[in-house]
Scaffold this motif. Structure first.
Motif, PDB file in Angstrom:
ATOM      1  N   ALA A 157      45.277 -11.811  -6.555  1.00  0.00           N
ATOM      2  CA  ALA A 157      44.533 -10.562  -6.455  1.00  0.00           C
ATOM      3  C   ALA A 157      44.000 -10.109  -7.811  1.00  0.00           C
ATOM      4  CB  ALA A 157      45.415  -9.473  -5.847  1.00  0.00           C
ATOM      5  N   GLU A 158      44.878  -9.726  -8.732  1.00  0.00           N
ATOM      6  CA  GLU A 158      44.429  -9.161  -9.998  1.00  0.00           C
ATOM      7  C   GLU A 158      44.972  -9.875 -11.223  1.00  0.00           C
ATOM      8  OE1 GLU A 158      45.431  -5.055  -9.961  1.00  0.00           O
ATOM      9  OE2 GLU A 158      44.072  -4.538  -8.330  1.00  0.00           O
ATOM     10  N   GLY A 178      43.206  -8.533 -17.287  1.00  0.00           N
ATOM     11  CA  GLY A 178      42.235  -7.889 -18.155  1.00  0.00           C
ATOM     12  C   GLY A 178      41.397  -8.894 -18.930  1.00  0.00           C
ATOM     13  N   PRO A 179      41.107  -8.608 -20.219  1.00  0.00           N
ATOM     14  CA  PRO A 179      40.258  -9.485 -21.030  1.00  0.00           C
ATOM     15  C   PRO A 179      40.781 -10.917 -21.132  1.00  0.00           C
ATOM     16  CG  PRO A 179      40.511  -7.349 -22.088  1.00  0.00           C
ATOM     17  CD  PRO A 179      41.475  -7.366 -20.934  1.00  0.00           C
ATOM     18  N   VAL A 185      36.825 -16.436 -16.252  1.00  0.00           N
ATOM     19  CA  VAL A 185      36.094 -16.205 -15.003  1.00  0.00           C
ATOM     20  C   VAL A 185      34.712 -16.847 -15.063  1.00  0.00           C
ATOM     21  CG1 VAL A 185      35.070 -14.446 -13.502  1.00  0.00           C
ATOM     22  CG2 VAL A 185      37.343 -14.090 -14.488  1.00  0.00           C
ATOM     23  N   GLY A 186      34.353 -17.533 -14.003  1.00  0.00           N
ATOM     24  CA  GLY A 186      33.039 -18.150 -13.916  1.00  0.00           C
ATOM     25  C   GLY A 186      32.700 -18.434 -12.467  1.00  0.00           C
TER      26      GLY A 186
END
Length: 210
Positions: A157-158, A178-179, A185-186
């Protein structure tokens, strides 16, 4: 190997090393009081292959299935059940590819994480995959170099847990969010970026699971 919360009416799924899937009713499994029995007493494993992974649970449970070649698909546990002891061909593998352990797609999961042997990590949206109830080759999850391989996948999920080792082989467990997570991410089928959270990463799991 693992434990699975299931009912006696559910099926035990046995994933062969060649992508074939066998199934047996959970109610047929021996009790925990004895030594059990070999899985080959319940299913007829094809010559030249061997049991590689297992799953037991509700037929509606969504699973992410993938192979070391970087391809994968979504299917429900019920799609994998066969009435034949010889199972059914489901995940198409090529060459020396091997199936990875089935990854449970829990309610609320929105992303997929892919980790390669060389430590590359790619995160993309779960919506980029499609449900393939009849199996097949699947879609490209991550672009691999010739000497690389997909070693772990999960849906989450996160936050993402990265399991591996640090200096001297000491076990490491890092949570990416977070960062630190967004840098990986892509879009599906990209190469991803090398993770630097630890010296050697071996597995990715949802931060809310074990």
């Amino acid at each position: 190997y693992g434990t699975f919360a299931c009912r006696s009416v559910d099926a035990l799924l046995v994933f062969g090393s060649d992508g074939r899937v066998y199934s047996a009713a959970v109610a047929m499994l021996p009790s925990g009081r004895g030594d059990g029995q070999p899985i080959t007493a319940l299913v007829d494993v094809q010559p030249g292959t061997q049991p590689a992974h297992y799953f037991a649970g509700d037929a509606a449970q969504l699973l992410l299935l993938a192979g070391t070649g970087g391809f994968g698909l979504l299917a429900r546990a019920g799609d994998l059940v066969s009435r034949q002891r010889g199972g059914k061909s489901f995940l198409v593998l090529e060459g020396d590819e091997k199936p990875l352990p089935p990854a449970v797609v829990a309610a609320g999961a929105a992303r997929v994480a892919c980790l390669t042997l060389e430590g590359r990590l790619l995160v993309f949206g779960l919506g980029e995959l499609k449900l393939q109830s009849k199996g097949g080759r699947g879609l490209t999850l991550i672009d691999l170099d010739a000497d690389d391989a997909l070693v772990s996948v999960c849906a989450f999920a996160e936050a993402l847990r990265l399991l591996g080792s640090g200096r001297g082989g000491k076990p490491r467990d890092e949570v990416l969010r977070g960062p630190a997570l967004e840098t990986h991410v892509g879009r599906r089928a990209r190469k991803g970026r090398r993770q630097d959270a630890m010296q050697k990463a071996m597995r990715v799991v949802s931060a809310t699971s074990g």
